[in-house]
Design a protein around this motif. Structure first.
Motif, mmCIF file in Angstrom:
data_model
loop_
_atom_site.group_PDB
_atom_site.id
_atom_site.type_symbol
_atom_site.label_atom_id
_atom_site.label_comp_id
_atom_site.label_asym_id
_atom_site.label_seq_id
_atom_site.Cartn_x
_atom_site.Cartn_y
_atom_site.Cartn_z
ATOM 1 N N ILE A 217 0.808 -1.228 0.000
ATOM 2 C CA ILE A 217 0.000 0.000 0.000
ATOM 3 C C ILE A 217 0.840 1.276 0.000
ATOM 4 C CG2 ILE A 217 -1.942 -1.147 1.144
ATOM 5 C CD1 ILE A 217 -1.128 0.293 3.732
ATOM 6 N N VAL A 218 2.147 1.170 0.246
ATOM 7 C CA VAL A 218 2.974 2.379 0.211
ATOM 8 C C VAL A 218 3.513 2.588 -1.200
ATOM 9 C CG1 VAL A 218 3.630 2.214 2.636
ATOM 10 C CG2 VAL A 218 5.074 1.149 0.890
ATOM 11 N N SER A 219 4.002 3.778 -1.454
ATOM 12 C CA SER A 219 4.520 4.104 -2.784
ATOM 13 C C SER A 219 5.857 3.413 -3.030
ATOM 14 C CB SER A 219 4.700 5.617 -2.910
ATOM 15 O OG SER A 219 5.788 6.049 -2.110
ATOM 16 N N ASN A 220 6.314 3.498 -4.258
ATOM 17 C CA ASN A 220 7.598 2.901 -4.625
ATOM 18 C C ASN A 220 8.789 3.663 -4.051
ATOM 19 O OD1 ASN A 220 6.404 0.824 -6.113
ATOM 20 N ND2 ASN A 220 6.304 2.082 -7.969
ATOM 21 N N ASP A 221 8.511 4.743 -3.317
ATOM 22 C CA ASP A 221 9.589 5.490 -2.662
ATOM 23 C C ASP A 221 10.170 4.728 -1.475
ATOM 24 O OD1 ASP A 221 9.269 7.624 -4.396
ATOM 25 O OD2 ASP A 221 7.801 8.625 -3.110
ATOM 26 N N PHE A 222 9.483 3.655 -1.053
ATOM 27 C CA PHE A 222 9.923 2.902 0.124
ATOM 28 C C PHE A 222 10.417 1.516 -0.282
ATOM 29 C CE2 PHE A 222 6.660 5.853 1.639
ATOM 30 C CZ PHE A 222 7.338 6.487 2.674
ATOM 31 N N VAL A 223 11.551 1.120 0.298
ATOM 32 C CA VAL A 223 12.104 -0.217 0.074
ATOM 33 C C VAL A 223 12.438 -0.819 1.437
ATOM 34 C CG1 VAL A 223 13.913 -1.582 -1.021
ATOM 35 C CG2 VAL A 223 13.074 0.486 -2.142
ATOM 36 N N PHE A 224 12.046 -2.077 1.638
ATOM 37 C CA PHE A 224 12.222 -2.754 2.919
ATOM 38 C C PHE A 224 13.319 -3.817 2.808
ATOM 39 C CE2 PHE A 224 7.952 -1.174 2.525
ATOM 40 C CZ PHE A 224 7.675 -0.613 3.756
ATOM 41 N N TYR A 225 14.223 -3.824 3.788
ATOM 42 C CA TYR A 225 15.313 -4.797 3.835
ATOM 43 C C TYR A 225 15.178 -5.607 5.127
ATOM 44 C CZ TYR A 225 17.349 -2.066 0.046
ATOM 45 O OH TYR A 225 17.559 -1.419 -1.155
ATOM 46 N N CYS A 226 14.910 -6.906 4.977
ATOM 47 C CA CYS A 226 14.630 -7.774 6.122
ATOM 48 C C CYS A 226 15.827 -8.678 6.399
ATOM 49 C CB CYS A 226 13.392 -8.619 5.860
ATOM 50 S SG CYS A 226 11.928 -7.650 5.419
ATOM 51 N N ILE A 227 16.373 -8.567 7.599
ATOM 52 C CA ILE A 227 17.549 -9.334 8.001
ATOM 53 C C ILE A 227 17.122 -10.428 8.969
ATOM 54 C CG2 ILE A 227 19.806 -9.223 9.117
ATOM 55 C CD1 ILE A 227 19.814 -6.194 8.381
ATOM 56 N N GLY A 228 17.398 -11.672 8.620
ATOM 57 C CA GLY A 228 17.055 -12.774 9.509
ATOM 58 C C GLY A 228 16.659 -14.016 8.737
ATOM 59 N N THR A 229 16.449 -15.087 9.471
ATOM 60 C CA THR A 229 16.000 -16.338 8.877
ATOM 61 C C THR A 229 14.997 -16.976 9.827
ATOM 62 O OG1 THR A 229 16.741 -18.430 7.895
ATOM 63 C CG2 THR A 229 17.839 -17.725 9.918
ATOM 64 N N GLY A 230 14.396 -18.084 9.421
ATOM 65 C CA GLY A 230 13.426 -18.731 10.296
ATOM 66 C C GLY A 230 12.380 -19.513 9.532
#
Length: 377
Positions: A217-230
């Motif tokens: 739902i957010v614009s393409n101005d935002f990028v998420f970087y997820c660190i971890g495993t599981g």
């Protein structure tokens, strides 16, 4: 006299990392003790000076494994004439109390997460409530990661407050002295995507599925970087592909030094529904990231301070922003406000650094060392 630090595993988790940092610190300060792990997993602990004892060769807990661990640990304590065991996490705490009742040694339990958030309902909650209600009162000392957590356990299990202590997670000196994260320009000005860092195991309680909803739902101005495993990682990755979100959400896997990646982000986000004293939040603040965290139990409120104002589902606190667990719109509002308001962004970047300086004034490593060293004297 023999002392022991006991944990489920030395593997990839926040509590395991704190435990390993404590054990390494004890080694560096000449403490005579044994490190014991239920499972044969080690990602953090430095074995060079004090090799750990693994109670089983297994890498996952089961009912049979737990019974075996109880028996093997009992034998270990008898052979080594153990006088103190400090355990971390539920299963290790249970084994510790049961063994201490038979062998009559000092028993310290370190609690790492809020009970009501960890066990919401069902048979699992009923089981752990029964066990905690029966066993925890027999500990010599119950240690909690936050005051809110301590109050919860005292109310639920009628613990003696005089036999409890609150010690925040120690801030690793290497983390605390990292050069603060400084932006040459506000992210909106330099026209780059606004990068948001998340750190934590891919477990249901961390609510990574909320990140997918948010990215959608957010614009393409935002990028998420997820660190971890599981356990949830493969399913999250599959949904990223199905929803065409691979350009907006990047899964970086487990990282031995997540701080180096966080230092290149623009903000930190955590959607978790249960915490103890969140290490990743502390690390993100130590490099000057504005932080948006769920208002979960426990820890975030104590770290981020009192509420100064409330708007759009967000609590604007002294040192960061919080939202109610699962409120995707509130997170969106918070991110948009950080991007469009350079003054707000700078305020919370500076506030993060100031809070870490404040927390560093208390040496929690020494507090744990004092508790561990003075027992059985």
């Amino acid at each position: 006299m023999s002392k022991v630090m006991l944990i489920n595993s030395l593997g990839r988790g926040g509590a395991e990392r704190v435990f390993s940092n404590l054990a390494n610190y004890f080694n560096e300060n000449g403490v005579d003790f044994n490190v014991v792990s239920l499972l044969n997993v080690n990602d953090y602990y430095d074995c060079s000076g004090n090799k750990p004892t693994y109670l089983t060769a297994c890498q996952a807990l089961s009912f049979i494994t737990l019974l075996k661990c109880l028996v093997v640990f009992f034998i270990f304590c008898v052979k080594n004439k153990v006088t103190l065991v400090q355990s971390h996490l539920f299963w290790s705490n249970y084994i510790n109390v049961i063994t201490s009742k038979i062998l009559n040694y000092d028993c310290q339990l370190v609690h790492c997460v809020a009970f009501n958030s960890k066990f919401k309902k069902g048979k699992k909650r009923s089981f752990h409530f029964f066990v905690c209600n029966f066993l925890l009162k027999y500990a010599s000392l119950n240690v909690f990661k936050s005051y809110e957590m301590r109050d919860e356990y005292i109310e639920l299990f009628k613990l003696d407050k005089n036999k409890t202590k609150v010690i925040y997670n120690p801030i690793d000196l290497e983390v605390a002295t990292v050069k603060p994260h400084v932006h040459n320009e506000h992210p909106k000005v330099n026209s780059k995507p606004f990068s948001i860092g998340l750190v934590g195991r891919f477990h249901l309680s961390k609510r990574y599925f909320d990140v997918l909803k948010l990215a959608n739902i957010v614009s393409n101005d935002f990028v998420f970087y997820c660190i971890g495993t599981g356990d949830e990682l493969s399913e999250i990755n599959e949904k990223l592909i199905n929803f065409n979100l691979t350009d907006k959400v990047h899964l970086l896997g487990w990282q031995s030094e997540p701080l180096k990646l966080l230092a290149n982000m623009d903000a930190y986000l955590c959607c978790s529904e249960a915490e103890g004293f969140p290490n990743s939040l502390i690390e993100a603040m130590s490099v000057g990231l504005p932080c948006i965290h769920s208002n979960c139990m426990t820890g975030p409120k104590e770290i981020l301070g009192h509420v100064e104002s409330f708007e759009g589902g967000l609590s604007y606190r002294e040192f960061g922003l919080t939202f109610e667990v699962g409120d995707i719109e509130a997170i969106k509002n918070g991110l948009n406000n950080l991007v469009t308001n350079p003054v707000l962004y700078s305020k919370y970047s500076e506030a993060s650094l100031n809070r870490i300086k404040e927390l560093k004034k208390t040496d929690c490593f020494k507090e744990y060392l004092t508790v561990f060293d003075e027992a059985s004297k």
